[in-house]
Each structure stands twice: as C-alpha cells, then as structure tokens.
Design an enzyme around this catalytic site. Structure first.
Site, mmCIF file in Angstrom:
data_model
loop_
_atom_site.group_PDB
_atom_site.id
_atom_site.type_symbol
_atom_site.label_atom_id
_atom_site.label_comp_id
_atom_site.label_asym_id
_atom_site.label_seq_id
_atom_site.Cartn_x
_atom_site.Cartn_y
_atom_site.Cartn_z
ATOM 1 N N ARG A 150 11.936 57.857 50.042
ATOM 2 C CA ARG A 150 13.275 57.457 49.739
ATOM 3 C C ARG A 150 14.274 58.396 50.095
ATOM 4 O O ARG A 150 15.356 58.150 50.896
ATOM 5 C CB ARG A 150 13.574 56.801 48.525
ATOM 6 C CG ARG A 150 13.451 57.851 47.315
ATOM 7 C CD ARG A 150 13.995 57.354 46.108
ATOM 8 N NE ARG A 150 13.639 58.133 44.989
ATOM 9 C CZ ARG A 150 14.344 58.355 43.885
ATOM 10 N NH1 ARG A 150 15.150 57.405 43.335
ATOM 11 N NH2 ARG A 150 13.979 59.182 42.805
ATOM 12 N N SER A 155 19.739 55.760 44.188
ATOM 13 C CA SER A 155 18.420 55.489 44.095
ATOM 14 C C SER A 155 17.686 55.508 45.335
ATOM 15 O O SER A 155 16.661 55.793 45.588
ATOM 16 C CB SER A 155 18.122 54.167 43.366
ATOM 17 O OG SER A 155 18.553 54.295 42.081
ATOM 18 N N GLU A 158 23.057 41.005 46.507
ATOM 19 C CA GLU A 158 22.260 41.193 47.832
ATOM 20 C C GLU A 158 22.391 40.148 48.807
ATOM 21 O O GLU A 158 22.388 40.392 49.981
ATOM 22 C CB GLU A 158 20.726 41.315 47.287
ATOM 23 C CG GLU A 158 20.778 42.506 46.200
ATOM 24 C CD GLU A 158 20.589 42.207 45.001
ATOM 25 O OE1 GLU A 158 20.355 42.919 44.160
ATOM 26 O OE2 GLU A 158 21.202 41.097 44.611
ATOM 27 N N ASP A 217 8.749 50.859 35.756
ATOM 28 C CA ASP A 217 9.621 49.450 35.782
ATOM 29 C C ASP A 217 8.828 48.190 35.685
ATOM 30 O O ASP A 217 9.555 47.219 35.634
ATOM 31 C CB ASP A 217 10.435 49.536 37.015
ATOM 32 C CG ASP A 217 11.693 50.469 36.952
ATOM 33 O OD1 ASP A 217 11.559 51.293 36.114
ATOM 34 O OD2 ASP A 217 12.390 50.682 38.047
#
Length: 318
Positions: free
Chosen positions: A13, A40, A61, A120
């Site tokens: 990322r 993030s 989104e 997560d």
C-alpha cells in the site's frame, strides 16, 4: 537461478502511495478520491502535494465510483481508493455500469486485499475480488508482488487509458524487484529459468514461489517461476511457452481457486495445451482473524505448500 534478494519488508500500500504521488507529478490530470481511508491507503502524500486534486468522498463508496467516472469523462485520470472488500463487493453495480460498461478511465485502488489483512477478519478479507474484476469487460486487473512493483504498476496504470483494478495489501512483505523497473501491463516476468515445473504466481505468492524454487532446487528439480502481475489481460504466450517446456504447472495466489489466476490459466491450458496443473489457493471458504503469517500458513499459501503442489503436478506428467 537468479538471486532475488529481499531488501527489507515493505507494505505494498505504501508502494501505491509513492506511485500515486509520482503519477500526479507526471500528469496534472491525475486526481485522487478516497473513502475516508487516506492514511490507510497512503494517499496523504498526494493530498498534501495536490490538495486541489484530492477529494475526500467519505464512507460513500458507490458515490465515489460515480464521481470518479464523471471526472474521467471530463479528461481527468481518477484513482478511487478504499479497502478491496469495499472497492469491489460493495460497489459492483457502479463499477459495472459507470466504469466498465461506459469504458471510463477510472483506476480502482484496492488496499488491504486477501487474508493478509489479518486480524480484521473474514468480513474485511475479500478473497474473491480478482474473480469479480476479471469477469468485467474492459477491466484490466493488476496484482503486483512487492513495494517496488506496486510503485511501477501505479504509474503504468495512470498512463494507460481504460478501467484498471489495482490490488495491494497492508502487511510488510519482501521487497525484491528492482526499484528502477519498467512495468509492462499484460507482460509476465520470468523470475527463474526451469525445465521441470512451471510455477505461476501473483501478488504476495511470488516471493513464496521463489523460496519454493530454492527448496526444489535442493531436490534436483528446476522450477521456472513466472510473476503474473497482470491477471487480465493474461500473458498467454508466456504461459504456453513455459508449460510446453516443463510439461506441468502450479498456480499460486492469495485468492479463492474460483475465479482467480489458476482458473484463468486452467482455461487457457485446457483450450491450447493440456497439462497437469495444481492450485495453491483458498478452497471455497472465507478468511478468519489471525496474523498474516498465521493465516498464510493455515490456508496453505506458503513455499512449503508450493513445493508439495509442484511435486504432485510433476507426478501427473505422462
């Protein structure tokens, strides 16, 4: 065997964040939108450098996809960023209609993909995203293997015209490809030469494939490792040429068997060059909570399982 040296673990990322900033400097039409996950997705450097070209979409989104498509129709090159689970499953209709059916120049930046999202858990660990995006006409699907390749892939995505799905992740993984590489969309990379087994790998599994090749070499088995960073369009020529030489193959990916790289290669081989093929992938189940390392081992997505799959495929040769 070519020696690919890990220069240190880095998250892909962050490679996207660096590539986005570079693309923004190269082309003033590059813009970025984020669904309340700027840090993030490492989009903060772009937002700081180009505040007038960065748009915070909030946790909306579907709206972000529509805004991105609208910006593309005005000549902008939008990168829309969120977690892969939300960038695909939550907004599939908008991507299908506003991006792919309309063939708009939108780049979907999907972070925290696969089970290496870790703790997560299953709700956020999307393992079917490559299949979802592969099925859409006009969509290019890219899954780079390390930080350096993600930087290069992001820049390449900005330069091409048309929809792109760019997949990357959260954990630090080995960074072993050249920093100055040229990324060619749709062109597989041969990492090692071999004549006994072809190992086609994508994303985080490329490094594991290289480690597996070393283990196989100790057994006298010469594995040809090929990095399939572009799932669609698939480099059919590279796949056929390798399997024609080795006679058997393994496909390794952090994704479900259904819809992934393995199925794409299986379809190609069935049509043009039948050969034994084994999968190193997730078999029809969701993820679970755990550390990335624990999960990769639990789901058989490591070098040891690639070695087992390679020996099994070789045993099936006629």
């Amino acid at each position: 065997m070519i020696d690919f040296t890990n220069t240190g673990n880095k998250d892909t990322r962050s490679g996207f964040g660096a590539g986005l900033l570079a693309a923004g400097k190269e082309n003033c039409n590059v813009v970025a939108l984020c669904a309340d996950l700027t840090g993030s997705l490492k989009m903060d450097a772009f937002a700081k450098e180009f505040p007038e070209r960065f748009f915070q979409a909030g946790i909306a989104e579907a709206n972000m996809v529509g805004v991105g498509a609208g910006l593309a129709l005005t000549g902008k090159v939008p990168f829309i960023g969120t977690f892969a689970a939300f960038a695909t499953g939550r907004v599939y209709d908008q991507i299908r209609q506003s991006v792919c059916y309309s063939n708009t120049n939108v780049k979907i930046a999907a972070s925290h993909a696969g089970i290496t999202l870790g703790e997560d858990g299953a709700t956020h660990q999307i393992v079917e995203d490559l299949g979802l995006m592969r099925m859409l006409p006009n969509m290019t699907v890219i899954n780079p293997c390390d930080y350096n390749q993600t930087v290069a892939a992001t820049i390449a995505a900005a330069r091409m015209n048309g929809p792109v799905y760019l997949r990357f992740g959260r954990p630090g993984v080995p960074n072993f490809t050249p920093a100055d590489q040229t990324f060619e969309i749709g062109k597989a990379l041969k990492m090692t030469e071999g004549e006994d087994i072809s190992i086609f790998a994508t994303g985080h599994l490329v490094w594991e494939a290289l480690e597996a090749a070393k283990a196989l070499a100790e057994k006298g088995i010469k594995a040809e490792v090929i990095d399939i960073h572009t799932i669609k369009p698939l480099d059919k020529k590279a796949v056929i040429e390798s399997v024609a030489k080795t006679g058997a193959a393994v496909c390794a990916e952090e994704h479900l068997i259904a819809g992934g790289l393995g199925e794409a290669i299986a379809g190609l081989l069935a049509a043009e060059h039948p050969a034994p093929l084994e999968y190193v992938a997730i078999n029809d189940c969701f993820g679970q909570s755990g550390t990335p390392k624990e999960l990769m081992k639990a789901y058989g997505l490591d070098a040891a399982h690639i070695v087992i799959a390679a020996e099994k495929a070789m045993a099936r040769k006629r």
